[in-house]
Design a protein around this motif. Structure first.
Motif, PDB file in Angstrom:
ATOM      1  N   ILE A  20       0.833  -1.209   0.000  1.00 55.30           N
ATOM      2  CA  ILE A  20       0.000   0.000   0.000  1.00 55.30           C
ATOM      3  C   ILE A  20       0.862   1.251   0.000  1.00 55.30           C
ATOM      4  N   VAL A  21       1.874   1.295   0.880  1.00 60.05           N
ATOM      5  CA  VAL A  21       2.719   2.479   1.007  1.00 60.05           C
ATOM      6  C   VAL A  21       3.573   2.670  -0.250  1.00 60.05           C
ATOM      7  N   ALA A  22       4.114   1.574  -0.796  1.00 55.12           N
ATOM      8  CA  ALA A  22       4.933   1.669  -2.006  1.00 55.12           C
ATOM      9  C   ALA A  22       4.101   2.175  -3.184  1.00 55.12           C
ATOM     10  N   GLU A  23       2.881   1.672  -3.314  1.00 57.97           N
ATOM     11  CA  GLU A  23       2.005   2.139  -4.398  1.00 57.97           C
ATOM     12  C   GLU A  23       1.663   3.613  -4.208  1.00 57.97           C
ATOM     13  N   PHE A  27       2.302   6.625  -7.024  1.00 56.22           N
ATOM     14  CA  PHE A  27       1.282   7.550  -7.527  1.00 56.22           C
ATOM     15  C   PHE A  27       1.552   8.983  -7.087  1.00 56.22           C
ATOM     16  N   ALA A  28       2.053   9.165  -5.866  1.00 59.46           N
ATOM     17  CA  ALA A  28       2.346  10.516  -5.370  1.00 59.46           C
ATOM     18  C   ALA A  28       3.441  11.177  -6.188  1.00 59.46           C
ATOM     19  N   VAL A  29       4.524  10.438  -6.471  1.00 62.81           N
ATOM     20  CA  VAL A  29       5.628  10.990  -7.266  1.00 62.81           C
ATOM     21  C   VAL A  29       5.150  11.328  -8.670  1.00 62.81           C
ATOM     22  N   ALA A  61      11.170   5.009 -20.048  1.00 64.22           N
ATOM     23  CA  ALA A  61      12.386   5.094 -19.225  1.00 64.22           C
ATOM     24  C   ALA A  61      12.058   5.602 -17.828  1.00 64.22           C
ATOM     25  N   LEU A  62      11.232   6.639 -17.742  1.00 65.33           N
ATOM     26  CA  LEU A  62      10.848   7.190 -16.443  1.00 65.33           C
ATOM     27  C   LEU A  62      10.034   6.172 -15.649  1.00 65.33           C
ATOM     28  N   SER A  63       9.094   5.518 -16.322  1.00 63.49           N
ATOM     29  CA  SER A  63       8.262   4.516 -15.661  1.00 63.49           C
ATOM     30  C   SER A  63       9.118   3.377 -15.103  1.00 63.49           C
ATOM     31  N   GLN A  67       9.474   2.431 -11.162  1.00 66.91           N
ATOM     32  CA  GLN A  67       9.124   1.070 -10.733  1.00 66.91           C
ATOM     33  C   GLN A  67      10.295   0.418  -9.990  1.00 66.91           C
ATOM     34  N   THR A  68      11.520   0.658 -10.477  1.00 67.71           N
ATOM     35  CA  THR A  68      12.708   0.090  -9.834  1.00 67.71           C
ATOM     36  C   THR A  68      12.885   0.636  -8.417  1.00 67.71           C
ATOM     37  N   VAL A  69      12.732   1.961  -8.276  1.00 63.75           N
ATOM     38  CA  VAL A  69      12.859   2.584  -6.959  1.00 63.75           C
ATOM     39  C   VAL A  69      11.755   2.083  -6.029  1.00 63.75           C
TER      40      VAL A  69
END
Length: 200
Positions: A20-23, A27-29, A61-63, A67-69
């Motif tokens: 939940i927190v990672a998602e 979305f916040a970023v 590339a940004l996505s 996703q990696t972070v």
């Protein structure tokens, strides 16, 4: 039987909380990058989440980078070692001055990490709290100054010292503070495992 079903539905374990927190971070970023015009608006697409229409990058590339972070942060959340995520917005030209710092503070209940307690909170309530934060971010354009110059961003991740294995392709960074900064606090939310607070 019904009481057992309700209890199970309201129980948030460590892994579920980390998801939940990672998602939320992802979305916040994306929402900040869109709302602050760091990338062209046409490079984002609207996606329904938390009962809202939120903008997510279409740039491959940004996505992939985000996703990696996010994947690494999920691991640190599950270990209870993630403390803070900072999105730094800086000028892409000249002195590369830091213009904004969006800070997400995370507090993890160590009793949950150690398996001593199993907290309960309806997921629906958590989603409503996250939606309120996303609305805060979207409304921030009304009081934050316009970013006239081309800008870039960095993500700084803070973890507990000596307890988190850092990926080999990540590098150390200075805090990237702003001189004479002005702080705006936003809403926070909790999964009862992790508490996430944000300010800019």
């Amino acid at each position: 039987m019904a009481a057992t079903a309700v209890r199970s539905k309201n129980t948030i374990n460590l892994k579920g909380s980390a998801e939940i927190v990672a998602e939320y971070f992802l979305f916040a970023v994306n929402n900040i990058l869109y709302q602050r015009g760091i990338y062209p608006s046409e490079s984002f697409e609207a996606k329904p989440r938390y009962g809202l229409s939120l903008y997510v990058t279409k740039d491959e590339a940004l996505s992939k980078y985000l996703q990696t972070v996010t994947k690494q942060m999920r691991t640190w959340l599950e270990q209870g070692t993630l403390q803070r995520l900072v999105l730094v917005v800086s000028s892409a030209i000249g002195s590369k001055e830091v213009l904004e710092r969006w800070t997400f503070v995370v507090e993890t209940d160590q009793d949950v990490v150690n398996g001593n307690v199993q907290p309960e909170k309806p997921k629906e309530t958590i989603m409503k709290e996250v939606a309120a934060i996303m609305r805060n971010i979207s409304s921030s354009v009304s009081f934050l100054p316009l970013l006239d110059d081309a800008c870039t961003f960095d993500l700084l991740v803070y973890t507990k010292k000596d307890e988190s294995a850092v990926p080999a392709d990540w590098e150390e960074s200075d805090p990237r503070f702003i001189t004479n900064d002005e702080t705006h606090r936003y809403r926070s939310f909790t999964t009862k495992v992790c508490h996430a607070d944000k300010h800019c």
